[in-house]
Design a protein around this motif. Structure first.
Motif, PDB file in Angstrom:
ATOM      1  N   ASN A  61       0.474  -1.397  -0.457  1.00  0.00           N
ATOM      2  CA  ASN A  61       0.496  -0.846  -0.113  1.00  0.00           C
ATOM      3  C   ASN A  61       1.207   1.565   0.328  1.00  0.00           C
ATOM      4  O   ASN A  61       1.630   1.255   0.398  1.00  0.00           O
ATOM      5  CB  ASN A  61      -0.642  -0.270   1.159  1.00  0.00           C
ATOM      6  CG  ASN A  61      -2.026  -1.144   1.028  1.00  0.00           C
ATOM      7  OD1 ASN A  61      -3.258  -1.059   0.703  1.00  0.00           O
ATOM      8  ND2 ASN A  61      -1.851  -1.589   2.272  1.00  0.00           N
ATOM      9  N   GLY A  62      -0.010   2.248  -0.832  1.00  0.00           N
ATOM     10  CA  GLY A  62       1.796   3.603  -0.276  1.00  0.00           C
ATOM     11  C   GLY A  62       1.964   3.528  -1.692  1.00  0.00           C
ATOM     12  O   GLY A  62       1.659   3.149  -2.228  1.00  0.00           O
ATOM     13  N   PRO A 107      -3.811  -7.697  -5.006  1.00  0.00           N
ATOM     14  CA  PRO A 107      -5.100  -6.323  -4.894  1.00  0.00           C
ATOM     15  C   PRO A 107      -5.090  -5.574  -4.615  1.00  0.00           C
ATOM     16  O   PRO A 107      -4.755  -5.356  -3.917  1.00  0.00           O
ATOM     17  CB  PRO A 107      -6.490  -7.232  -4.087  1.00  0.00           C
ATOM     18  CG  PRO A 107      -5.892  -8.069  -3.943  1.00  0.00           C
ATOM     19  CD  PRO A 107      -4.345  -8.238  -4.339  1.00  0.00           C
ATOM     20  N   PRO A 108      -5.528  -3.929  -5.346  1.00  0.00           N
ATOM     21  CA  PRO A 108      -5.483  -3.009  -4.890  1.00  0.00           C
ATOM     22  C   PRO A 108      -5.660  -2.040  -3.800  1.00  0.00           C
ATOM     23  O   PRO A 108      -5.826  -1.182  -3.115  1.00  0.00           O
ATOM     24  CB  PRO A 108      -5.831  -2.127  -6.566  1.00  0.00           C
ATOM     25  CG  PRO A 108      -6.924  -2.658  -7.176  1.00  0.00           C
ATOM     26  CD  PRO A 108      -5.838  -4.398  -6.832  1.00  0.00           C
ATOM     27  N   GLU A 109      -7.008  -2.854  -3.833  1.00  0.00           N
ATOM     28  CA  GLU A 109      -8.014  -2.280  -3.156  1.00  0.00           C
ATOM     29  C   GLU A 109      -8.139  -2.578  -1.745  1.00  0.00           C
ATOM     30  O   GLU A 109      -8.039  -4.252  -1.051  1.00  0.00           O
ATOM     31  CB  GLU A 109      -9.436  -2.440  -3.658  1.00  0.00           C
ATOM     32  CG  GLU A 109     -10.208  -1.640  -3.239  1.00  0.00           C
ATOM     33  CD  GLU A 109     -11.206  -2.275  -1.458  1.00  0.00           C
ATOM     34  OE1 GLU A 109     -11.345  -1.462  -0.580  1.00  0.00           O
ATOM     35  OE2 GLU A 109     -11.615  -2.854  -1.066  1.00  0.00           O
ATOM     36  N   ILE A 113       4.760  -6.260   1.229  1.00  0.00           N
ATOM     37  CA  ILE A 113       5.686  -5.334   1.105  1.00  0.00           C
ATOM     38  C   ILE A 113       5.418  -4.110   1.745  1.00  0.00           C
ATOM     39  O   ILE A 113       4.347  -3.888   1.286  1.00  0.00           O
ATOM     40  CB  ILE A 113       6.217  -5.169  -0.818  1.00  0.00           C
ATOM     41  CG1 ILE A 113       6.068  -6.700  -1.544  1.00  0.00           C
ATOM     42  CG2 ILE A 113       7.544  -4.260  -0.628  1.00  0.00           C
ATOM     43  CD1 ILE A 113       6.576  -5.904  -2.638  1.00  0.00           C
ATOM     44  N   SER A 114       6.254  -4.224   2.525  1.00  0.00           N
ATOM     45  CA  SER A 114       6.074  -2.324   3.314  1.00  0.00           C
ATOM     46  C   SER A 114       7.499  -2.101   4.120  1.00  0.00           C
ATOM     47  O   SER A 114       8.230  -1.918   4.248  1.00  0.00           O
ATOM     48  CB  SER A 114       4.809  -2.553   4.835  1.00  0.00           C
ATOM     49  OG  SER A 114       4.676  -1.208   5.286  1.00  0.00           O
ATOM     50  N   HIS A 115       7.625  -0.203   3.677  1.00  0.00           N
ATOM     51  CA  HIS A 115       8.921   0.443   3.616  1.00  0.00           C
ATOM     52  C   HIS A 115       8.801   0.237   5.508  1.00  0.00           C
ATOM     53  O   HIS A 115       9.429   0.020   6.686  1.00  0.00           O
ATOM     54  CB  HIS A 115       8.393   2.236   2.939  1.00  0.00           C
ATOM     55  CG  HIS A 115       9.843   2.372   4.345  1.00  0.00           C
ATOM     56  ND1 HIS A 115      11.445   2.114   3.549  1.00  0.00           N
ATOM     57  CD2 HIS A 115       9.911   3.952   4.554  1.00  0.00           C
ATOM     58  CE1 HIS A 115      11.943   3.702   4.683  1.00  0.00           C
ATOM     59  NE2 HIS A 115      11.031   4.080   5.155  1.00  0.00           N
ATOM     60  N   THR A 116       7.933   0.176   6.388  1.00  0.00           N
ATOM     61  CA  THR A 116       7.869   0.883   7.610  1.00  0.00           C
ATOM     62  C   THR A 116       7.554  -0.170   8.500  1.00  0.00           C
ATOM     63  O   THR A 116       8.323  -0.324   9.674  1.00  0.00           O
ATOM     64  CB  THR A 116       6.994   2.139   8.236  1.00  0.00           C
ATOM     65  OG1 THR A 116       5.552   1.622   7.981  1.00  0.00           O
ATOM     66  CG2 THR A 116       7.502   3.461   7.318  1.00  0.00           C
ATOM     67  N   GLY A 117       6.957  -0.614   8.032  1.00  0.00           N
ATOM     68  CA  GLY A 117       6.150  -2.416   8.807  1.00  0.00           C
ATOM     69  C   GLY A 117       5.386  -1.921   9.457  1.00  0.00           C
ATOM     70  O   GLY A 117       4.552  -2.368  10.446  1.00  0.00           O
TER      71      GLY A 117
END
Length: 293
Positions: A150-151, A174-176, A196-200
């Protein structure tokens, strides 16, 4: 490298000013440490902050909570936003690599590319080989793979799902957020969820990871920090992220590192099942021809 900025306003400073009179000495010391170098908060971990403030990590976390945040990651996000707003409101925009309006295009390319290359080299030293091997094995044999981002992590997530589809693996991104959560609930022990998440610390991504674990799926994260709510939830963690470069925008350098990990997973899965991958890649070549003029 430019000198550290001083917070001149914004959400974080507002909370500090309204809360500080009621706080004790330890909390004040932690806050003073954050205000003395807000960019160090954005780049570092709660362990780094506690060491600079001369207190325990748990005490630093409690200080963040007394300011009205859920934890350190929320403070990082707030300070990042405040610093970005200050930069945008400033009459001069300066890049951390010394790039300004007088810098030539060729110099910009050289400096930015050098920084990006360094980010990839640094990240190569943080990816755990055993975890990567386990993720490759799980994905190569999975019934299906749900990829979540996301983001700023949405684009790498979509790229990861597409690459896995190229290899003949049933994968989706899924984008939503409701579709993400529902997809996680439909997983089973034969499935993989790649987050996948930069900040977690993305609430939506964390919710999906928790749902996927509850469904019995193997959950692996690509992220930039060793310790976060996400890393405490998943089965495997692939840490690939370095210092952020640019106009204090989150995840610019880390996104390159995350894409490199996706590429490593793609290659690892391809060679893990060579015949199937070769057939799938031939099909992809045929599709490419059909869409070429």
């Amino acid at each position: 490298m430019t000198a550290s900025m001083v917070l001149a306003g914004g959400e974080f400073l507002t909370r500090v000013n309204s809360t500080l009179p009621s706080l004790g000495e330890t909390d004040r010391r932690v806050i003073e440490t954050m205000l003395a170098n807000p960019e160090a908060v954005v780049r570092g971990t709660v362990t780094d902050l506690a060491a600079r403030a001369g207190t325990a990590q748990s005490s630093a976390v409690r200080t963040c909570q007394r300011l009205g945040y859920r934890g350190y990651q929320d403070v990082k996000v707030a300070i990042t936003r405040d610093l970005a707003n200050q930069t945008q409101n400033s009459s001069e925009l300066a890049h951390e690599d010394g790039i300004d309006a007088a810098t030539s295009a060729s110099e910009i390319v050289e400096r930015i590319f050098r920084r990006s290359g360094r980010a990839l080299i640094d990240a190569a030293g943080t990816v755990d080989a055993d975890t990567l091997s386990a993720a490759i094995e799980r994905i190569a044999t999975a019934n299906r793979v749900l990829v979540i981002g996301n983001g700023t992590s949405a684009a790498p997530a979509h790229d990861a799902a597409y690459r896995l589809q190229v290899l003949g693996i049933v994968a989706s991104a899924p984008p939503e957020v409701f579709a993400q959560h529902l997809g996680a609930r439909h997983l089973d022990p034969g499935c993989v969820c790649l987050v996948i998440s930069h900040t977690g610390a993305s609430r939506e991504s964390l919710l999906v990871a928790e749902a996927a674990r509850a469904a019995g799926a193997y959950v692996v994260a690509i992220t930039s920090f060793v310790s976060s709510p996400l890393t405490r939830t998943v089965d495997g963690v692939l840490v690939a992220g370095g210092p952020e470069y640019g106009f204090r925008l989150e995840a610019m350098a880390s996104r390159l590192a995350h894409l490199a990990v996706v590429d490593a997973l793609f290659v690892g899965v391809a060679v893990r099942r060579p015949q199937t991958s070769a057939t799938a890649l031939d099909l992809m070549a045929d599709v490419t021809v059909d869409h070429s003029l």
